[in-house]
Design an enzyme around this catalytic site. Structure first.
Site, PDB file in Angstrom:
ATOM      1  CG  ASP A  13       3.950   1.836  40.699  1.00 23.45           C
ATOM      2  OD1 ASP A  13       4.873   2.511  41.168  1.00 23.45           O
ATOM      3  OD2 ASP A  13       2.771   1.904  41.099  1.00 23.45           O
ATOM      4  CE  LYS A  16       9.075   5.254  37.113  1.00 21.92           C
ATOM      5  NZ  LYS A  16       7.834   4.490  37.267  1.00 21.92           N
ATOM      6  N   GLY A  40       7.959   5.374  44.262  1.00 22.10           N
ATOM      7  CA  GLY A  40       8.508   4.263  45.044  1.00 22.10           C
ATOM      8  C   GLY A  40       9.196   3.336  44.067  1.00 22.10           C
ATOM      9  CG  HIS A  41      11.687   4.541  41.565  1.00 23.75           C
ATOM     10  ND1 HIS A  41      12.398   5.429  40.806  1.00 23.75           N
ATOM     11  CD2 HIS A  41      10.376   4.851  41.351  1.00 23.75           C
ATOM     12  CE1 HIS A  41      11.567   6.242  40.178  1.00 23.75           C
ATOM     13  NE2 HIS A  41      10.340   5.922  40.500  1.00 23.75           N
ATOM     14  CD  GLN A 223       5.679  10.659  39.863  1.00 21.47           C
ATOM     15  OE1 GLN A 223       6.283  11.588  39.394  1.00 21.47           O
ATOM     16  NE2 GLN A 223       5.954  10.213  41.074  1.00 21.47           N
TER      17      GLN A 223
HETATM   18  P1  GDP Z   1       8.938   1.742  39.595  1.00 22.11           P
HETATM   19  O1  GDP Z   1       8.181   2.724  40.406  1.00 22.11           O
HETATM   20  O2  GDP Z   1       8.745   1.948  38.129  1.00 22.11           O
HETATM   21  O3  GDP Z   1      10.399   1.675  39.948  1.00 22.11           O
HETATM   22  O4  GDP Z   1       8.316   0.320  39.922  1.00 22.11           O
HETATM   23  P2  GDP Z   1       7.903  -0.242  41.388  1.00 22.11           P
HETATM   24  O5  GDP Z   1       9.125  -0.589  42.127  1.00 22.11           O
HETATM   25  O6  GDP Z   1       6.936   0.646  42.057  1.00 22.11           O
HETATM   26  O7  GDP Z   1       7.071  -1.529  40.985  1.00 22.11           O
HETATM   27  C1  GDP Z   1       7.626  -2.522  40.182  1.00 22.11           C
HETATM   28  C2  GDP Z   1       7.570  -3.843  40.939  1.00 22.11           C
HETATM   29  O8  GDP Z   1       7.878  -4.879  40.028  1.00 22.11           O
HETATM   30  C3  GDP Z   1       8.613  -3.960  42.026  1.00 22.11           C
HETATM   31  O9  GDP Z   1       8.085  -4.757  43.055  1.00 22.11           O
HETATM   32  C4  GDP Z   1       9.772  -4.673  41.341  1.00 22.11           C
HETATM   33  O10 GDP Z   1      10.602  -5.393  42.238  1.00 22.11           O
HETATM   34  C5  GDP Z   1       9.015  -5.605  40.450  1.00 22.11           C
HETATM   35  N1  GDP Z   1       9.661  -6.013  39.201  1.00 22.11           N
HETATM   36  C6  GDP Z   1      10.375  -5.257  38.330  1.00 22.11           C
HETATM   37  N2  GDP Z   1      10.664  -5.978  37.221  1.00 22.11           N
HETATM   38  C7  GDP Z   1      10.113  -7.192  37.404  1.00 22.11           C
HETATM   39  C8  GDP Z   1      10.015  -8.368  36.606  1.00 22.11           C
HETATM   40  O11 GDP Z   1      10.485  -8.426  35.492  1.00 22.11           O
HETATM   41  N3  GDP Z   1       9.325  -9.424  37.140  1.00 22.11           N
HETATM   42  C9  GDP Z   1       8.760  -9.391  38.370  1.00 22.11           C
HETATM   43  N4  GDP Z   1       8.122 -10.461  38.786  1.00 22.11           N
HETATM   44  N5  GDP Z   1       8.824  -8.297  39.147  1.00 22.11           N
HETATM   45  C10 GDP Z   1       9.479  -7.211  38.668  1.00 22.11           C
HETATM   46  P1  IMO Z   2       6.587   5.698  40.545  1.00 21.32           P
HETATM   47  O1  IMO Z   2       7.754   6.628  40.305  1.00 21.32           O
HETATM   48  C1  IMO Z   2       2.285   5.064  40.476  1.00 21.32           C
HETATM   49  C2  IMO Z   2      -0.250   8.543  41.232  1.00 21.32           C
HETATM   50  C3  IMO Z   2      -1.079   8.467  42.503  1.00 21.32           C
HETATM   51  C4  IMO Z   2      -2.302   9.241  42.061  1.00 21.32           C
HETATM   52  C5  IMO Z   2      -1.716  10.340  41.190  1.00 21.32           C
HETATM   53  C6  IMO Z   2      -1.518  11.670  41.909  1.00 21.32           C
HETATM   54  O2  IMO Z   2       6.794   4.760  41.668  1.00 21.32           O
HETATM   55  O3  IMO Z   2       6.164   5.052  39.274  1.00 21.32           O
HETATM   56  P2  IMO Z   2       0.314  12.469  43.657  1.00 21.32           P
HETATM   57  O4  IMO Z   2       0.659  11.955  45.025  1.00 21.32           O
HETATM   58  O5  IMO Z   2       1.440  12.430  42.683  1.00 21.32           O
HETATM   59  O6  IMO Z   2      -0.355  13.807  43.693  1.00 21.32           O
HETATM   60  O7  IMO Z   2      -0.823  11.449  43.128  1.00 21.32           O
HETATM   61  O8  IMO Z   2      -0.446   9.861  40.754  1.00 21.32           O
HETATM   62  N1  IMO Z   2       1.194   8.337  41.424  1.00 21.32           N
HETATM   63  C7  IMO Z   2       1.841   7.202  41.122  1.00 21.32           C
HETATM   64  N2  IMO Z   2       1.359   6.014  40.699  1.00 21.32           N
HETATM   65  N3  IMO Z   2       3.604   5.237  40.630  1.00 21.32           N
HETATM   66  C8  IMO Z   2       4.101   6.428  41.016  1.00 21.32           C
HETATM   67  O9  IMO Z   2       5.426   6.693  41.055  1.00 21.32           O
HETATM   68  C9  IMO Z   2       3.203   7.466  41.332  1.00 21.32           C
HETATM   69  N4  IMO Z   2       3.342   8.735  41.767  1.00 21.32           N
HETATM   70  C10 IMO Z   2       2.112   9.264  41.804  1.00 21.32           C
HETATM   71  O10 IMO Z   2      -1.377   7.153  42.846  1.00 21.32           O
HETATM   72  O11 IMO Z   2      -3.099   8.429  41.244  1.00 21.32           O
HETATM   73 MG    MG Z   3       6.757   2.739  41.937  1.00 15.88          MG
END
Ligand code: GDP
Ligand code: IMO
Ligand code: MG
Length: 427
Positions: A13, A16, A40-41, A223
């Site tokens: 998270d 990416k 979840g991207h 991840q």
């Molecule tokens: P990912 O799994 O690495 O793609 O990241 P996620 O989407 O799960 O979580 C990142 C969160 O941060 C999302 O809600 C994005 O919209 C948000 N986000 C990404 N870059 C920034 C930033 O520079 N500032 C803020 N405030 N939010 C950001």
């Molecule tokens: P993105 O790509 C954050 C974590 C779960 C748990 C552990 C094992 O959005 O960054 P799993 O379902 O993979 O067997 O769970 O890994 N986890 C993540 N945490 N971002 C993710 O993906 C994750 N994918 C798995 O919360 O701790």
């Molecule tokens: Mg994510």
């Protein structure tokens, strides 16, 4: 032949999805290489806000071929739903392809993910319960069914019969739940097969052709490094490698073809699920960051654990990935805090240590040693030039850069594509 790998550097998270969507504007191919719909991207761009679980975040750039590589485990229902939702919102998915070697998440994987978690009781891993772990376990056990298998219905029936007999014994005899019906699972997956057949390809050939044409290819990590099954906080990890090495295996290309490795770091740390996190803030500051940044899981909605930037963990992540540059995201979130802390070492039984231990028992005992920096206490989401950032924000970034030993290529100051500052060139 530039290939840029975009790799999560912490516990996932990191942003990416945002970074890939942004870089995809100039790319011709984006390949997801690991994980499944546990990812979840989030992408925020002129099409709106999207939360992608399987489809590469390059899907919004019309010139980009998007590939779900062999290293991803696919829940067909989730993928079909994602395609439909994108189409309904005007996003073209005709350049999406799936490796015939990608394994499928089956209904028993999802059931077993939940049942295994419940059996662990107080020691639950906190998985996303999407069936990802059990699907990778079956891949290693040679009990998997792959996307390409959906194309031969007769063979699929034979394969499924054998596997389901075995899975039903586990479901009924070990967990005491109802068995799954062979005919129901079979007919469901035959339907998925018909729907997905047009997307299924030998994707390594497509990748090689793109490289031979010298096109920009992005590898989209899922991840983060600290969830890697080898190097993360095992067993509180995921089940496939989020590292750049996982990119070679999960996309199907050799390591020498990767030109740049961009580590994506949040300006602080978060973690969702169980396991050690030395800089976690179980206090008001942690709650403040969570609420201000809306740190809730993109896939499960669970609150994310929040804490200060951990430079010990970040250096480790840089070492095992060989990052050539860093993207620092969510810097804007720190703009309300009067003082910022960076963890520069750990105290362990009276000693100072500067490495990220492989033992979770050790990590649980590590007390962070912090360096304090003044906060800039100003909004920065509107800034697009590095020099226009407040001096204290630049000082914070410079210190991260020194501690992580990796140049900062870009800084994200908001979730939208354009809320980005390019500091130094990635390529
Ligand atoms: P990912 O799994 O690495 O793609 O990241 P996620 O989407 O799960 O979580 C990142 C969160 O941060 C999302 O809600 C994005 O919209 C948000 N986000 C990404 N870059 C920034 C930033 O520079 N500032 C803020 N405030 N939010 C950001
Ligand atoms: P993105 O790509 C954050 C974590 C779960 C748990 C552990 C094992 O959005 O960054 P799993 O379902 O993979 O067997 O769970 O890994 N986890 C993540 N945490 N971002 C993710 O993906 C994750 N994918 C798995 O919360 O701790
Ligand atoms: Mg994510």
């Amino acid at each position: 032949m530039p290939v840029i790998a975009v790799i999560g550097a912490q516990w996932g998270d990191e942003g990416k999805g945002k970074v890939v969507d942004l870089l995809a504007e100039k790319a011709r191919m984006v390949v997801r290489f690991s994980g499944g719909d546990n990812a979840g991207h989030t992408v925020v761009n002129p099409y709106g806000e999207f939360k992608l679980h399987l489809i590469p975040s390059g899907i919004f750039s019309s010139q980009v071929v998007c590939i779900i590589g062999n290293g991803v485990v696919i829940n067909p229902a989730v993928l079909i739903d994602e395609v439909d939702q994108l189409n309904q919102r005007g996003v073209d998915t005709t350049k999406l392809f799936i490796s015939d070697r990608a394994h499928l998440i089956m209904p028993y994987h999802i059931l077993l993910d939940g049942l295994e978690e419940e059996a662990r009781a107080g020691k639950a891993l906190g998985t996303t319960r999407r069936g990802v772990g059990p699907a990778f376990a079956d891949k290693a056990a040679r009990l998997g069914i792959r996307t390409g298998d959906l194309l031969d219905k007769e063979a699929l029936m034979e394969q499924l019969r054998l596997i389901l007999d075995y899975k039903n014994i586990i479901l009924t005899k070990i967990y005491g739940v109802s068995p799954l019906s062979l005919n129901e699972v079979y007919s469901q997956y035959c339907q998925y097969g018909e729907r997905l057949a047009p997307y299924v390809r030998e994707t390594t050939i497509m990748l090689e052709e793109a490289l031979n044409r010298e096109e920009l290819v992005l590898l989209e990590g899922a991840q983060g490094a600290l969830l890697d099954p080898d190097f993360g906080t095992y067993p509180y990890t995921t089940s496939s490698s989020p590292l750049v090495g996982g990119g070679c295996l999960g996309a199907g290309l050799g390591p020498t073809r990767i030109s740049r490795i961009l580590g994506v770091f949040k300006a602080y740390c978060t973690r969702v699920g169980s396991g050690p996190m030395p800089t976690e803030l179980k206090n008001e500051t942690g709650n403040l960051i969570r609420e201000q940044a809306h740190e809730y899981g993109t896939t499960t909605g669970r609150p994310r654990r929040c804490g200060w930037f951990d430079a010990v963990a970040a250096r480790f992540s840089t070492r095992i990935n060989g990052f050539t540059g860093a993207a620092i995201t969510r810097l804007d979130i720190l703009g309300t805090l009067p003082t910022l802390k960076i963890c520069v070492g750990y105290k362990l039984d009276g000693q100072t240590i500067d490495y990220f231990s492989g033992s979770i028992a050790t990590l649980e005992k590590c007390q962070p040693i912090y360096e304090e920096l003044p906060g800039w206490q100003a909004p920065i989401s509107h800034i697009r030039e590095y020099e226009q950032l407040p001096v204290k924000a630049r000082q914070y970034l410079t210190r991260l850069e020194e501690l992580v030993s990796c140049p900062v290529n870009l800084i994200s100051v908001g979730s939208a594509r354009e809320q980005t500052i390019f500091k130094t060139p990635i390529l």
